[in-house]
Structure formats: C-alpha cells, structure tokens
Motif scaffolding. Structure first.
Motif, mmCIF file in Angstrom:
data_model
loop_
_atom_site.group_PDB
_atom_site.id
_atom_site.type_symbol
_atom_site.label_atom_id
_atom_site.label_comp_id
_atom_site.label_asym_id
_atom_site.label_seq_id
_atom_site.Cartn_x
_atom_site.Cartn_y
_atom_site.Cartn_z
ATOM 1 N N TYR A 291 0.832 -1.204 0.000
ATOM 2 C CA TYR A 291 0.000 0.000 0.000
ATOM 3 C C TYR A 291 0.866 1.253 0.000
ATOM 4 O O TYR A 291 0.673 2.157 -0.812
ATOM 5 C CB TYR A 291 -0.927 -0.017 1.213
ATOM 6 C CG TYR A 291 -1.681 1.273 1.431
ATOM 7 C CD1 TYR A 291 -2.825 1.563 0.701
ATOM 8 C CD2 TYR A 291 -1.226 2.207 2.368
ATOM 9 C CE1 TYR A 291 -3.516 2.753 0.902
ATOM 10 C CE2 TYR A 291 -1.905 3.394 2.571
ATOM 11 C CZ TYR A 291 -3.053 3.667 1.837
ATOM 12 O OH TYR A 291 -3.721 4.844 2.029
ATOM 13 N N VAL A 317 -12.202 -6.318 3.087
ATOM 14 C CA VAL A 317 -12.754 -5.435 2.047
ATOM 15 C C VAL A 317 -12.229 -4.015 2.187
ATOM 16 O O VAL A 317 -11.836 -3.394 1.183
ATOM 17 C CB VAL A 317 -14.295 -5.483 2.057
ATOM 18 C CG1 VAL A 317 -14.878 -4.445 1.101
ATOM 19 C CG2 VAL A 317 -14.783 -6.877 1.672
ATOM 20 N N PRO A 318 -12.179 -3.424 3.396
ATOM 21 C CA PRO A 318 -11.560 -2.099 3.518
ATOM 22 C C PRO A 318 -10.116 -2.080 3.041
ATOM 23 O O PRO A 318 -9.685 -1.106 2.408
ATOM 24 C CB PRO A 318 -11.658 -1.813 5.019
ATOM 25 C CG PRO A 318 -12.860 -2.570 5.476
ATOM 26 C CD PRO A 318 -12.824 -3.837 4.674
ATOM 27 N N ALA A 320 -8.810 -3.993 0.756
ATOM 28 C CA ALA A 320 -8.847 -4.087 -0.704
ATOM 29 C C ALA A 320 -9.188 -2.740 -1.336
ATOM 30 O O ALA A 320 -8.549 -2.309 -2.300
ATOM 31 C CB ALA A 320 -9.872 -5.147 -1.123
ATOM 32 N N ARG A 321 -10.185 -2.066 -0.769
ATOM 33 C CA ARG A 321 -10.582 -0.758 -1.307
ATOM 34 C C ARG A 321 -9.457 0.270 -1.142
ATOM 35 O O ARG A 321 -9.229 1.104 -2.024
ATOM 36 C CB ARG A 321 -11.835 -0.265 -0.593
ATOM 37 C CG ARG A 321 -13.103 -1.022 -0.984
ATOM 38 C CD ARG A 321 -14.340 -0.362 -0.419
ATOM 39 N NE ARG A 321 -15.555 -0.956 -0.939
ATOM 40 C CZ ARG A 321 -16.519 -1.470 -0.189
ATOM 41 N NH1 ARG A 321 -16.411 -1.437 1.137
ATOM 42 N NH2 ARG A 321 -17.601 -1.991 -0.731
ATOM 43 N N ALA A 322 -8.750 0.183 -0.017
ATOM 44 C CA ALA A 322 -7.672 1.138 0.228
ATOM 45 C C ALA A 322 -6.565 0.982 -0.806
ATOM 46 O O ALA A 322 -6.065 1.982 -1.344
ATOM 47 C CB ALA A 322 -7.112 0.937 1.639
ATOM 48 N N LEU A 324 -6.749 -0.377 -3.871
ATOM 49 C CA LEU A 324 -7.229 0.036 -5.188
ATOM 50 C C LEU A 324 -7.352 1.560 -5.268
ATOM 51 O O LEU A 324 -7.188 2.147 -6.338
ATOM 52 C CB LEU A 324 -8.576 -0.615 -5.476
ATOM 53 C CG LEU A 324 -8.559 -2.140 -5.659
ATOM 54 C CD1 LEU A 324 -9.980 -2.675 -5.798
ATOM 55 C CD2 LEU A 324 -7.723 -2.544 -6.869
ATOM 56 N N GLY A 325 -7.611 2.189 -4.128
ATOM 57 C CA GLY A 325 -7.804 3.628 -4.116
ATOM 58 C C GLY A 325 -6.543 4.430 -4.377
ATOM 59 O O GLY A 325 -6.640 5.622 -4.709
ATOM 60 N N ARG A 334 -9.786 -4.600 -10.178
ATOM 61 C CA ARG A 334 -11.182 -4.724 -9.782
ATOM 62 C C ARG A 334 -11.302 -5.076 -8.302
ATOM 63 O O ARG A 334 -10.377 -5.606 -7.685
ATOM 64 C CB ARG A 334 -11.874 -5.838 -10.598
ATOM 65 C CG ARG A 334 -11.956 -5.577 -12.094
ATOM 66 C CD ARG A 334 -12.961 -4.489 -12.418
ATOM 67 N NE ARG A 334 -13.118 -4.317 -13.856
ATOM 68 C CZ ARG A 334 -12.377 -3.504 -14.598
ATOM 69 N NH1 ARG A 334 -11.416 -2.781 -14.024
ATOM 70 N NH2 ARG A 334 -12.573 -3.396 -15.892
ATOM 71 N N LEU A 335 -12.488 -4.798 -7.736
ATOM 72 C CA LEU A 335 -12.840 -5.217 -6.382
ATOM 73 C C LEU A 335 -13.917 -6.288 -6.491
ATOM 74 O O LEU A 335 -14.905 -6.122 -7.203
ATOM 75 C CB LEU A 335 -13.370 -4.039 -5.571
ATOM 76 C CG LEU A 335 -13.927 -4.373 -4.179
ATOM 77 C CD1 LEU A 335 -12.813 -4.869 -3.266
ATOM 78 C CD2 LEU A 335 -14.632 -3.163 -3.572
ATOM 79 N N THR A 337 -16.373 -8.600 -4.023
ATOM 80 C CA THR A 337 -16.852 -8.818 -2.660
ATOM 81 C C THR A 337 -17.937 -9.883 -2.653
ATOM 82 O O THR A 337 -18.680 -10.051 -3.624
ATOM 83 C CB THR A 337 -17.421 -7.531 -2.036
ATOM 84 O OG1 THR A 337 -18.558 -7.098 -2.813
ATOM 85 C CG2 THR A 337 -16.370 -6.435 -1.997
#
Length: 370
Positions: A291, A317-318, A320-322, A324-325, A334-335, A337
């Motif tokens: 990250y 999930v948080p 993963a989103r972090a 990708l962000g 892609r995400l 879930t």
C-alpha cells in the motif's frame, strides 16, 4: 512415518481408542492410597483427551490443508542441507534424478494431474517443494509449439502449497471453466511459502540472515518453471494468486517484482506486513508494505489487481478498497466482494471462478508459439 500419511492418522485413532479403553478398564483398579488413585485417574483422563485432540488435529491438517506437510514444517528446520545449483534455459519438463545444473527437475505424481518436485532455490538457497498442474492442452500435439501462461499460487500461514490442489481444488475449477470457454489453458504452480517451518511467519520477504522468501517465490520458482516447462517467458504471461497471508504476499511480490508478475489476485488479504521478523525492522516493514509503496511511487509499475474479500471477514474489504484507491491508473484492477462467509476455504473456493477468469484475461493472450 509421514505426518500426512494415512498410516499415521490410523495410528492416532488406534492410540485414542486404546487410551479410552484403558480409562474404563483401570479407573477402579489403580492400586495405592487415595491420592495416588485420584492422580492415576486424572492422568488417564488427560491422556485420553490428549490423544483425541491429536487425532482431530491430524485429521484437520490432512483434510483442510495440509497446513503442515512434514515434521520439519511443524517443528521448524529442514531435513535437507542447503545447496546451490544453477538455473538454466527452458524446455520440456525434466526426467532426471534430482536437480541438474541446467535447472531440470525430476517430477513425480502427487495426485492425478498434479506433479511434485523437491528443489533448492539457486538464488535463495531455500529448500522446498514445487507442485505443478498442466492443462490437458499441454500434451496435445496441436499445442506442441505453444508457451503457456502461468499462475503461481500461494497458501496462507501456516499452510502448504498442495492445499491449492487439495482443499482448494483449483485444478477442478480450471477444468470446468476451460470446458465452458471462460478461461484459456494456464499452468498452475504452487511452491512453499512457509520457508521457516513451524508457526514462524517468514513474511514473504527477504529477511537478512534468515530467509530469502521473496527471492525464492519471485525469482527461483519462475526460473525453474521456465526451465522445465513450455511456460511464458515474459511477465505479461505470469499472474499470482493467494489467500490470507498468501494474498498479501501475491500483491507484495507483484508490486516489488513487476518484471516477474503483471497480475495479482488477493483472496481475503491485507496490505501491511504482520510477521514480527519484518515489523521489528521499520525499514524492512516499509519495503514490504505494498500500500505504501504504491501510494508513494511517482511512477507505479504496470500491474493490475483483483482484490477480493467477504463483508463478514473484518478488514479484508476495507484493505482491498484502500489499495485500489491509491492506484494512479486502475485499468483492469477490480474489487470483488461476497456478502457472507468468514476467513475460510469455502469463501476462497467460491471466489475462484471470478479470479481465474480475470487472470486468464490478464495473461492468456501471452500464450504464444515457442
């Protein structure tokens, strides 16, 4: 006797039965004063409970992993001395004994369609097993001049590489998806991740004076696969996928080694190192935080990620989103879930169809004539 062998499991069952019989037979037959009789009864009860627990643990290890493949995996250490060998050019898989100077390995059948070889990484010095599944097309004369894309598969910690072909049954999912025309033929390879054995987490890193796990997975294993099989030569033909600690490792290796991998799948992973061997050194921890590496990079590597997690698996999930962000150009990233499920193989198996389809789209175009 092998830790994962059927005879050893049967032996644990027999010992458990004998312990229970002894408990009932000798409960009222222990001689001596009352304290001695009570102590004897307590000892028999504890021994019977212990044998039952061991039998259950052996069953879980063999059926859900195995998490530990050998006694050295369980207690740490290695049964073979470290050696250094050369890794050479590519070609067909080898049939000689051991590992030759050109990197050829002797593969034996592990399970139907899955081959196994023991080797020592030329650059890392790590002693470990490599498991390989070849798509049926590999031996089809029509594909005789084809180099196949490769997906490297990483287990969790503790865990063993063959779990991908046992508990996860990735080869069965590949067969289904190929029959449906959703994925192209790809080579599946899984190698030892828990390089220090026992419960010691190597952190998927090159730790000075300890183990070069990253070098083993990102350099040695790909070199050996290319030396023994018609595997894609370039990074565009290589993907990597892991679950739990292996998911973190897959992303970390892809960020650090884009010359080897261009696509990574994280199944319920995390972004920051957790191994005490890594986190105790702040500079090593920063160097193995994908990250931060992506966030601080002025020019990010040309890689893509499928980040997957369950909404009931706290934190995945948080995380993963972090990650990708912070991508400058998400591109094919892609995400994925799922609504229910914890940190379990059932959840990861359910994610396999989408993960393999995504990996095929990212790598299969690289399967070209040799």
């Amino acid at each position: 006797m092998s830790l994962t062998s059927t005879p050893f499991f049967v032996l644990t069952i027999l010992i458990t039965i004998c312990a229970l019989v002894a408990l009932f037979v000798f409960w009222n037959r222990i001689p001596g004063p009352r304290p001695a009789r009570l102590g004897g009864r307590l000892g028999l009860a504890l021994f019977s409970q212990l044998t039952a627990v061991v039998a259950v643990m052996v069953y879980v290890n063999n059926s859900m992993g195995p998490f530990y493949e050998s006694w050295s995996d369980l207690f740490g250490g290695s049964s073979a001395p470290p050696v250094t060998t050369a890794v050479g050019g590519g070609g067909q898989h080898g049939h000689g004994g051991g590992q030759a100077g050109d990197g050829k390995l002797h593969f034996t059948e592990y399970s139907p369609g899955v081959m196994k070889a023991r080797t020592v990484g030329a650059r890392s010095g790590i002693d470990g097993s490599v498991y390989v599944w070849l798509p049926p097309q590999y031996r089809d004369p029509a594909y005789a001049q084809t180099s196949f894309p490769v997906v490297e598969l990483l287990p969790g910690t503790p865990g063993t590489p063959q779990a991908w072909f046992g508990t996860m049954r990735v080869q069965d999912e590949m067969q289904k998806l190929m029959a449906q025309g959703k994925v192209k033929p790809m080579i599946m390879v899984s190698a030892k991740l828990n390089t220090l054995g026992g419960n010691t987490d190597a952190g998927c890193a090159d730790i000075p004076g300890t183990a070069k796990t990253a070098t083993w997975l990102a350099e040695d294993v790909p070199a050996l696969v290319r030396s023994n099989f018609r595997a894609a030569r370039g990074a565009d033909g290589w993907g990597i996928m892991g679950y739990s600690a292996g998911a973190y490792c897959a992303v970390n290796l892809t960020v650090q080694h884009p010359e080897t991998f261009r696509a990574a799948v994280s199944l319920s992973g995390y972004n920051t190192p957790e191994s005490p061997l890594v986190t105790r050194d702040p500079s090593l921890a920063r160097a193995n935080n994908p990250y931060l590496l992506l966030k601080q990079a002025k020019q990010q590597p040309p890689v893509s990620f499928l980040m997957a997690g369950s909404l009931q698996d706290q934190g995945t999930v948080p995380a993963a989103r972090a990650l990708l962000g912070v991508l400058h150009q998400p591109g094919a990233s892609r995400l994925l879930t799922v609504q229910t499920g914890g940190h379990t193989p059932d959840v990861w198996r359910g994610m396999l169809p989408a993960a393999l389809t995504w990996l095929s789209a990212r790598t299969a175009s690289q399967g070209t004539a040799s």
